[in-house]
Design an enzyme around this catalytic site. Structure first.
Site, PDB file in Angstrom:
ATOM      1  N   GLY A 231       0.809  -1.208   0.000  1.00 17.31           N
ATOM      2  CA  GLY A 231       0.000   0.000   0.000  1.00 17.31           C
ATOM      3  C   GLY A 231       0.844   1.260   0.000  1.00 17.31           C
ATOM      4  N   GLY A 498       0.065   2.713   8.998  1.00 24.02           N
ATOM      5  CA  GLY A 498       0.626   3.856   8.291  1.00 24.02           C
ATOM      6  C   GLY A 498       1.379   4.727   9.265  1.00 24.02           C
ATOM      7  N   ASN A 593      10.402  -8.028  16.195  1.00 20.88           N
ATOM      8  CA  ASN A 593      10.808  -9.215  15.450  1.00 20.88           C
ATOM      9  C   ASN A 593      12.037  -8.834  14.640  1.00 20.88           C
ATOM     10  OD1 ASN A 593      11.129 -11.463  13.828  1.00 20.88           O
ATOM     11  ND2 ASN A 593       9.010 -11.512  13.093  1.00 20.88           N
ATOM     12  N   GLY A 664       8.344   2.511  15.240  1.00 26.50           N
ATOM     13  CA  GLY A 664       8.167   1.966  13.893  1.00 26.50           C
ATOM     14  C   GLY A 664       9.448   1.986  13.093  1.00 26.50           C
ATOM     15  N   GLY A 666       9.174   1.055   9.357  1.00 26.50           N
ATOM     16  CA  GLY A 666       8.855   0.892   7.948  1.00 26.50           C
ATOM     17  C   GLY A 666       9.234   2.070   7.082  1.00 26.50           C
ATOM     18  N   GLU A 667       9.129   3.288   7.630  1.00 28.74           N
ATOM     19  CA  GLU A 667       9.318   4.474   6.788  1.00 28.74           C
ATOM     20  C   GLU A 667      10.692   5.111   6.937  1.00 28.74           C
ATOM     21  OE1 GLU A 667       5.323   6.596   6.024  1.00 28.74           O
ATOM     22  OE2 GLU A 667       5.134   5.724   8.014  1.00 28.74           O
TER      23      GLU A 667
END
Length: 701
Positions: A231, A498, A593, A664, A666-667
């Site tokens: 996404g 997100g 993880n 986070g 991811g970004e």
């Protein structure tokens, strides 16, 4: 307690994905399903004079055709604020055309092929107006979401700085290019009860948006999204095709599927806005920054003149300067709606800032790492708050050691290999740490297994496994004893996948639910709780709990950090750049993880390599239509383009941020990647490319 957090755990959903049993948005099987195909505009500005539908209506299998002339009304659309749509203009609202590829109709037929054929038979006459496509012709104005900020006197400081650089950096329009196209299946059980199967990054928002738009109770809308095939932000909120599909399904009283074609996706489901950024840096001879000025321009669509690709938000978090100014302007052009795309704002912002820092290091003739270490800020200069946890210096130092950075010659064109120039580059990485409220239900069953239920979803980031890890750690159960069900609005609100907030929001909620479940029966672990359960005669123990931010944001600024190091080879005759070696070191708090976290960093680096060297969506400046039509013409990296990517993590759990200390990842992974490559290309060739992507034509000129 079972020590699972921080270890490497295989994905819970991995087998389903590789064997093809995972069910994505368009794959749900519903009896009586019919198919819709979108009709899109072939001009970029103007209005519809006439639509000739008869030949299409008479075509075999056609059940209905919807246009602006017969689009159902949305009587509740303007009530309240409990909805958010990707394009803040309802589909088929009027006859106006704002951009090429805009949806102007929907054909519904008994098969996809017949719907597609009938759509091709629709003839449209337009009143055409000249579109604004060329960025050079766009008119800029101050961002309506004014993010400008200044401390000190930047103009005077730059005028008197002993060493200064000024450069402009540009990035093109970029597409999300995820594997799974946007798709939706809408089924009405009656006019006030709806089930939607759709890939969405935020089930809770989707449910409430559809309930508001169609004027039905929230509990009568069920959204199902167990798997998402990528996404990157484009599936964070509903788009017009989905709203149109639901409206049409209610009108024809049949379950309806609409899949957006790859070509249509280039216009109607978002993209990253192009940017133009000018950065001025002033320093003394020792490399201490005196002033930073960062002025950015981005572009939006007529359907939302207020959307801003906030490139300047990252600047006050990186480097300390007594004189600091950031400002942003936007311009409206006749293209589809821009939207969130992995590290929105931060990614292009870091490309410009980290490229400028490299240019300053060369001007000062000091090492780029030394320059960053000397100027790293200890507080968020805009919020005036200290960072809750910061190990940026460790990222730089460990990365330099692993890469053997200090063997790098301080001259350009100094290394060659096999008739190719070799260059080394590095850049910092950063992204804000964000969390929101999230909830989960945990059940302990008589067979000794546990279930976790939450509406959260997994778009490839490993949420199934992170949820299982959080439960396994808290209940002291093996991970394979945890069954996770997500992506269903019947479950508690699991939050948004997100802004790198899913794990940071959801994992503490799961842990909290597990802790409360144990407390209910005065147990220390699942083994003791199981004894109490069996004695009670109940079929299971169940607790629903939440976790949400408190007042900690008033005391701390939350941010993640990292550093990228890369080696490139440049063929001077062909202008070809090949990334040969990569090391990333990240400070993201606790990695739930280790295996999945490292994969997230690798994925971001790969996406950044594509951004640096090949990705751009071009428009025909006359017609206003995207030239890019598919994954063959929108170039993204393949295996041969990517070296082995080494990933390391430093730092400690950020317990100021949330109870598990997790942020986070991811970004942050993509931020700084394109700058590191551009800096390496300069070291290899002596050519400073400030206009992404770095293609052969720019190197050969």
């Amino acid at each position: 307690m079972s020590k699972v957090i921080g270890t490497s755990v295989n994905r819970h959903e991995g087998r389903a994905k590789v064997t093809g049993t995972a069910t994505y948005g368009a794959e749900h099987q519903i009896p009586g399903l019919v198919y819709g195909y979108l009709i899109v505009a072939t001009i970029a500005n103007g209005s519809i004079r006439k639509m000739e539908l008869k030949e299409a209506q008479d075509s075999a299998g056609v059940l209905a055709i919807f246009t602006h002339e017969n689009m159902p009304a949305f009587p509740k659309a303007n009530e309240g604020t409990s909805f958010h749509i990707g394009e803040p203009r309802l589909p088929l609202a009027d006859d106006r055309i704002h951009y090429g590829g805009q949806i102007i109709g929907l054909v519904v037929a008994d098969t996809l092929e017949r719907a597609c054929h009938a759509a091709s038979l629709v003839k449209v006459e337009y009143e055409t107006e000249t579109p604004t496509i060329d960025r050079q012709q766009a008119s800029f104005q101050k961002s309506p979401r004014d993010a400008s900020f200044e401390q000190g006197n930047v103009a005077d400081a730059l005028a008197t700085a002993p060493v200064k650089i000024s450069a402009t950096y540009t990035t093109p329009r970029q597409l999300h290019a995820m594997m799974e196209p946007h798709a939706i299946i809408a089924q009405w059980h009656d006019r006030n009860s709806l089930t939607v199967c759709e890939p969405t990054q935020w089930v809770f928002l989707q449910q409430r948006t559809y309930a508001t738009l169609f004027g039905i109770p929230v509990e009568e809308v069920r959204v199902i999204s167990p798997y998402i095939g990528g996404g990157f932000g484009a599936k964070a909120s509903p788009w017009p095709h989905a709203i149109l599909c639901i409206a049409a399904a209610r009108e024809i009283n049949r379950p309806l599927k609409v899949v957006v074609s790859r070509q249509q996706m280039t216009a109607i489901v978002g993209h990253r806005s192009p940017t133009e950024q000018t950065i001025e840096l002033g320093a003394n001879q020792s490399g201490q920054l005196i002033a930073i000025a960062h002025a950015a321009k981005s572009y939006t669509s007529p359907v939302n003149p207020k959307y801003v690709e906030n490139c300047i938000g990252v600047t006050p978090t990186m480097y300390a300067a007594p004189n600091l100014r950031v400002e942003q302007e936007i311009a409206v052009v006749n293209v589809g709606m821009p939207t969130f795309m992995r590290a929105p704002g931060e990614n292009p912002g870091m490309y410009a800032l980290e490229s400028a820092m490299d240019e300053l290091a060369w001007a000062l003739q000091i090492d780029p790492i030394e320059l960053r270490l000397k100027n790293a800020t200890t507080e968020h200069q805009r919020k005036k708050l200290p960072f809750s946890s910061k190990h940026f210096a460790e990222c730089l130092k460990l990365g330099a050691e692993q890469f053997r950075w200090y063997d790098r010659p301080m001259q350009t064109k100094a290394i060659s290999r096999d008739d190719k120039l070799v260059g080394w580059g590095m850049a910092g990485a950063t992204f804000p740490a964000i969390r929101m409220g999230a909830s989960a239900t945990v059940r302990l069953l008589l067979d000794g297994t546990a279930q976790v239920l939450t509406s959260a979803n997994d778009m490839g980031t490993g949420s199934y496994t992170v949820v299982a890890i959080a439960a396994a750690e808290t209940l002291d159960l093996p991970v394979d004893k945890i069954k996770v069900e997500i992506g269903d609005s019947r479950f508690p609100n699991g939050g948004l996948a997100g802004a790198s907030m899913m794990t940071a929001s959801l994992a503490p909620a799961v842990a909290n639910a597990c802790q409360l479940l144990l407390q209910e029966v005065n147990a220390k672990n699942a083994t003791e709780a199981l004894i109490a359960l069996r004695e009670s005669g109940r079929p299971f123990l169940e607790i629903t709990a939440s976790s949400q931010p408190g007042e900690e944001g008033k005391q701390w600024a939350f941010q993640s950090w990292g550093a990228h190091f890369c080696e490139v080879e440049v063929d001077e005759l062909l202008g070809r750049v090949q990334v040969k070696r990569w090391i990333s070191v990240m400070d993201v708090g606790r990695a739930m993880n280790a295996k999945a976290a490292a994969s997230q960093i690798r994925g971001g680096v790969i996406m950044g390599i594509g951004e640096a060297l090949m990705e751009e969506c071009l428009h025909d400046l006359n017609l206003g239509l995207p030239v890019i039509k598919d994954l063959a013409t929108y170039h993204i990296p393949v295996h041969a383009d990517i070296p082995r990517i080494e990933v390391s993590f430093v730092g400690k759990p950020d317990l100021n941020f949330n109870p598990l200390g997790v942020r986070g990842c991811g970004e942050i992974a993509i931020t700084g990647v394109s700058a590191a490559i551009a800096n390496a290309v300069y070291h290899a060739t002596g050519k400073r490319i400030r206009d992404l992507p770095i293609t052969a034509d720019k190197l050969l000129l």
